[in-house]
Scaffold this motif. Structure first.
Motif, short mmCIF file in Angstrom:
data_model
loop_
_atom_site.label_atom_id
_atom_site.label_comp_id
_atom_site.label_asym_id
_atom_site.label_seq_id
_atom_site.Cartn_x
_atom_site.Cartn_y
_atom_site.Cartn_z
N HIS A 299 1.02 -1.18 0.11
CA HIS A 299 -0.12 0.00 0.12
C HIS A 299 1.09 1.15 -0.04
O HIS A 299 1.59 1.56 1.06
N GLN A 300 0.83 2.05 -1.05
CA GLN A 300 1.68 3.44 -1.05
C GLN A 300 0.86 4.23 -1.47
O GLN A 300 0.04 4.42 -2.32
N ASP A 301 1.08 5.30 -0.81
CA ASP A 301 0.29 6.74 -0.61
C ASP A 301 1.11 8.00 -0.78
O ASP A 301 1.85 8.25 -0.32
N GLY A 329 -2.40 1.65 -4.60
CA GLY A 329 -1.83 3.03 -4.91
C GLY A 329 -2.67 3.98 -4.61
O GLY A 329 -3.90 4.00 -4.86
N VAL A 330 -2.44 5.10 -3.76
CA VAL A 330 -3.10 6.06 -3.39
C VAL A 330 -2.39 7.48 -3.79
O VAL A 330 -1.10 7.68 -3.89
N PHE A 331 -3.13 8.34 -4.49
CA PHE A 331 -2.55 9.63 -4.61
C PHE A 331 -3.71 10.87 -4.26
O PHE A 331 -4.83 10.34 -4.60
N GLN A 332 -3.26 11.60 -3.46
CA GLN A 332 -4.14 12.72 -3.02
C GLN A 332 -3.33 14.06 -3.36
O GLN A 332 -2.20 14.28 -2.63
N LYS A 364 -7.25 11.19 -5.58
CA LYS A 364 -8.25 12.32 -5.41
C LYS A 364 -7.49 13.58 -5.49
O LYS A 364 -6.86 14.11 -4.99
N PRO A 365 -7.62 13.99 -6.86
CA PRO A 365 -7.09 15.23 -7.00
C PRO A 365 -7.80 16.36 -6.91
O PRO A 365 -9.03 16.39 -7.18
N GLU A 366 -7.42 17.43 -6.36
CA GLU A 366 -8.05 18.47 -6.17
C GLU A 366 -7.42 19.83 -6.53
O GLU A 366 -6.19 20.16 -6.52
N LEU A 367 -8.35 20.90 -6.94
CA LEU A 367 -7.83 22.37 -7.19
C LEU A 367 -8.75 23.36 -6.44
O LEU A 367 -9.84 23.00 -6.41
N SER A 380 -6.13 12.20 -14.06
CA SER A 380 -5.90 10.96 -13.22
C SER A 380 -6.45 9.80 -14.23
O SER A 380 -7.43 9.91 -14.64
N THR A 381 -5.62 8.83 -14.34
CA THR A 381 -5.93 7.76 -15.25
C THR A 381 -5.43 6.38 -14.74
O THR A 381 -4.52 6.35 -13.82
N THR A 382 -6.05 5.56 -14.80
CA THR A 382 -5.90 4.09 -14.55
C THR A 382 -6.08 3.30 -15.77
O THR A 382 -6.96 3.20 -16.58
N GLY A 383 -4.92 2.47 -16.00
CA GLY A 383 -4.99 1.64 -17.17
C GLY A 383 -4.17 0.42 -17.18
O GLY A 383 -3.63 0.12 -16.16
N ALA A 384 -4.15 -0.39 -18.23
CA ALA A 384 -3.59 -1.33 -18.26
C ALA A 384 -2.56 -1.47 -19.43
O ALA A 384 -2.55 -0.58 -20.14
N ILE A 385 -1.72 -2.65 -19.52
CA ILE A 385 -0.83 -2.64 -20.65
C ILE A 385 -1.38 -2.44 -21.82
O ILE A 385 -2.34 -3.21 -22.07
N ASP A 386 -0.93 -1.62 -22.80
CA ASP A 386 -1.40 -1.53 -24.05
C ASP A 386 -1.00 -2.77 -24.93
O ASP A 386 -0.07 -2.75 -25.26
N ASP A 387 -2.29 -3.58 -25.38
CA ASP A 387 -2.05 -4.64 -26.22
C ASP A 387 -1.47 -4.53 -27.37
O ASP A 387 -0.53 -5.28 -27.88
#
Lengths: 442, 251
Positions: A299-301, A329-332, A364-367, A380-387
């Motif tokens: 778990h990495q934040d 994974g966490v991003f704030q 959790k991106p914030e402006l 912010s994106t979440t993806g897999a390996i591009d086939d």
């Protein structure tokens, strides 16, 4: 990479303090040996601030995605010191090497504390006459608003050692802090204070891990036109836990740039609190994270708070996480643009590459913007390996495992590009390539 | 060299048959062209031969020098001597063109039990071949295909082909997006690679590429199979008359 899911949460972090019963804090404090002497005033102040705020509880909004219990626990969970200490990195570079063992400076293993244009002392040996006495804990205290960061305050109160670095010139080589472990249950707490005077420059490299549990604070105060480059490589070979904070104040025309490579560990949280206080200043913070939940939970934040308080300043946040085997994974990340901070250029990107369906990325991106002439963006994106890319590489004869390493490096490239120095960047690339080839792919 | 027999292929995700009994044999040293209207299955053929996911072979076979291609992983097919020049070469940011190429060359050599090329030897070779294709040293250093123009991407494909020295080259609409000069460069690159023990399968919509790369045999493909084969004059006939009459004639 294709966007397959974006998880965001748009609420502002709670300014409420923790609601844990006071005895949790008492238990935590009684297990610490609070150092006597050295910056006693600042330490006492921190202790009293900590008693006011308490430790984070499960309902604390700022700890919504990461369980604070490993850091609240009075004792570190013992972990055998691994046979394999951190593999040497940056060996090809000319540098001043300073070694910390479980958070305590090891004079015998280190180079002399002598570097032209730089004044270095250690926290354990510092007295009230030291230039850093006024600064120690000050940026940490300033960084408690609007969100409380009790573990940083605990660090200010209880840090065992650290470096006090004052830079007045442009040293010929970087300072390299090497961390090592020696005892199974060390609760390593260290605290660096860095002041880069007007027009001066410093590159700080950090490698390795201290303690079975670690808590680090780096306070960086940049005067007008100063430049600070920070490149850290943290690899845990076991299920250790750690929290680190960087507090930076960036004056006019100054540059702050920080890049961290994190590999494994069970619960790791890195917080950065950057106050851009002078006009025409620049602050970049980037990270590449490789997490494998296979052998131990991962778990990495990364939690970032950048405040624009001046005109024509630029900030960039580039965070890339590669996760597999149920890793989390966490991003704030927050950009706050204060009234009057016109012509702000703020950029934030957080992306995860999930190598399987069990891994997870929470962002959790914030402006928050109070000026009317600014350019701010976040994604912010979440993806897999591009086939398609995978097939392209394999169709040229590159074996699948190697092709995935290429695509992971490709995914991380934007974060690595934030390392300005080519020689340092090459070292990080080389290290990544080895780790990826050994570990990241099955 | 390449032998395709009664190949039936459908899309894995939908029950849609694309190739419906395609047979084709390309002897060593020959250049064969495949022409055909949109949707006839030309690109599918190139992907199935090179091992892209997403297709299911329901019947038939494809062999290269007697080895069955269809059971191999894409990288094994490459090491066995198959090469596909992509219609749309893929951009891979952050991976140097040269690093990628050297990894590919040495992975294939290793798979075949040959000694890997040293950095020095590789560098000499790639510089010489790049110069022939007017690929600058700067382009070699850039990330794979990133920021390349359409023509540069196709020249980069031919450079890969020249470095990997495949026995069987499939070119999927290599002429698409090329101006006259780029087409000349690419064709010269391909012609320089023609040899008695190397074969080509050139997939194209237009006859003009075949002016530059002269085929031995031209096949017309429609509805998932080869409906007519002939000499280079068949391509000229398509150019003049379109596919209508040919397809009607083939039923």
């Amino acid at each position: 990479m294709a966007d397959i899911a974006v998880q965001t949460k748009g609420q502002t972090p709670s300014v409420e303090g923790a609601t844990k019963p006071a005895n949790a804090l008492d238990a935590r404090l009684s297990a610490l040996s609070l150092p006597q002497g050295g910056f006693a005033l600042a330490r006492r102040d921190a202790l009293s601030r900590l008693q006011d705020m308490g430790l984070p509880g499960s309902r604390d909004e700022y700890w919504r995605y990461t369980d604070p219990r490993p850091f609240n626990a009075p004792e570190a969970t013992a972990l055998p010191v691994p046979q394999e200490q951190a593999t040497p990195l940056f060996e090809t570079l000319d540098r001043l090497t300073l070694v910390f063992v479980d958070g305590v400076f090891d004079e015998a293993a280190s180079d002399d504390l002598a570097l032209e244009g730089v004044e270095i002392t250690t926290l354990a040996k510092a007295d009230e006459a030291n230039w850093a006495a006024d600064l120690y804990g000050r940026l940490e205290a300033a960084g408690q608003n609007p969100v409380r960061r009790p573990f940083a305050t605990l660090n200010t109160a209880a840090a065992q050692d650290g470096l006090l670095i004052r830079v007045t010139g442009k040293p010929s080589k970087p300072i390299h802090v090497v961390h090592r472990r020696a005892s199974d249950n060390a609760d390593a707490i260290w605290h660096h204070v860095i002041r880069v005077e007007a027009g001066a420059e410093l590159t700080l490299l950090e490698t390795g891990m201290s303690g079975a549990r670690s808590n680090s604070v780096i306070e960086v105060d940049l005067a007008e036109g100063a430049a600070f480059h920070h490149v850290a490589s943290k690899r845990a070979v076991d299920s250790r836990v750690g929290i680190g904070h960087i507090f930076a104040r960036v004056a006019a025309k100054a540059q702050f740039k920080s890049f961290t490579l994190s590999v494994n560990g069970t619960v790791m949280r890195n917080e950065a609190v950057i106050d851009i206080a002078g006009d025409d200043a620049v602050a970049h913070i980037a990270a590449a994270v490789l997490g494998d939940g296979g052998k131990a939970p991962f778990h990495q934040d990364d939690t970032v708070f950048i405040t624009h308080g001046a005109e024509r300043c630029e900030s960039r946040q580039v965070f890339k996480k590669v996760l597999k085997n149920g890793a989390q994974g966490v991003f704030q990340g927050k950009i706050l643009v204060k009234p009057g901070a016109q012509k702000t250029d703020g950029y934030q990107i957080s992306q995860a590459l999930l190598l399987d369906e069990r891994s997870q990325f929470l962002a959790k991106p914030e402006l928050e913007i109070y000026a009317d002439d600014v350019k701010c963006s976040h994604g912010s994106t979440t993806g897999a390996i591009d086939d398609e890319a995978l097939f392209y590489l394999r169709s040229r004869g590159v074996p699948r495992e190697r092709a995935i390493v290429f695509l992971v490096l490709s995914f991380l490239a934007d974060a690595l590009a934030e390392i300005e120095d080519e020689a340092i960047r090459d070292c990080i690339y080389e290290r990544l390539d080895v780790w990826l080839t050994l570990n990241a792919v099955q | 060299m390449l032998k395709i027999d009664n190949l039936h292929v459908k899309l894995e995700e939908e029950d849609k048959q694309i190739l419906k009994g395609l047979s084709l044999e390309i002897p060593a040293g020959q250049v064969h062209a495949i022409m055909g209207p949109n949707g006839s299955g030309k690109s599918t053929l190139s992907y199935v031969l090179s091992g892209r996911d997403g297709y299911e072979v329901t019947e038939g076979s494809a062999t290269l020098d007697g080895q069955s291609l269809l059971d191999m992983e894409p990288e094994q097919r490459a090491s066995a001597g198959l090469f596909l020049a992509f219609q749309y070469p893929v951009e891979i940011p952050g991976v140097g063109n040269m690093t990628f190429l050297r990894t590919a060359v040495n992975a294939q050599r290793k798979a075949r039990g040959e000694a890997e090329l040293s950095s020095g030897d590789f560098l000499k070779l790639v510089r010489a071949k790049a110069a022939e294709l007017q690929i600058s040293p700067e382009m070699l250093k850039r990330p794979v295909n990133v920021g390349f123009s359409g023509g540069e991407k196709k020249r980069n494909e031919i450079l890969q082909m020249a470095m990997l020295e495949p026995r069987m080259c499939i070119m999927d609409e290599t002429d698409s997006g090329l101006d006259v000069d780029a087409m000349r460069l690419v064709s010269d690159g391909v012609n320089a690679l023609r040899s008695p023990d190397r074969s080509f399968l050139v997939i194209t919509h237009y006859q003009r590429l075949l002016n530059h790369i002269q085929p031995d045999v031209v096949h017309i493909m429609a509805n998932g199979r080869i409906v007519k084969s002939g000499g280079p004059e068949l391509a000229l006939q398509v150019e003049e008359e379109g596919y209508g009459d040919l397809l009607a004639e083939a039923g």
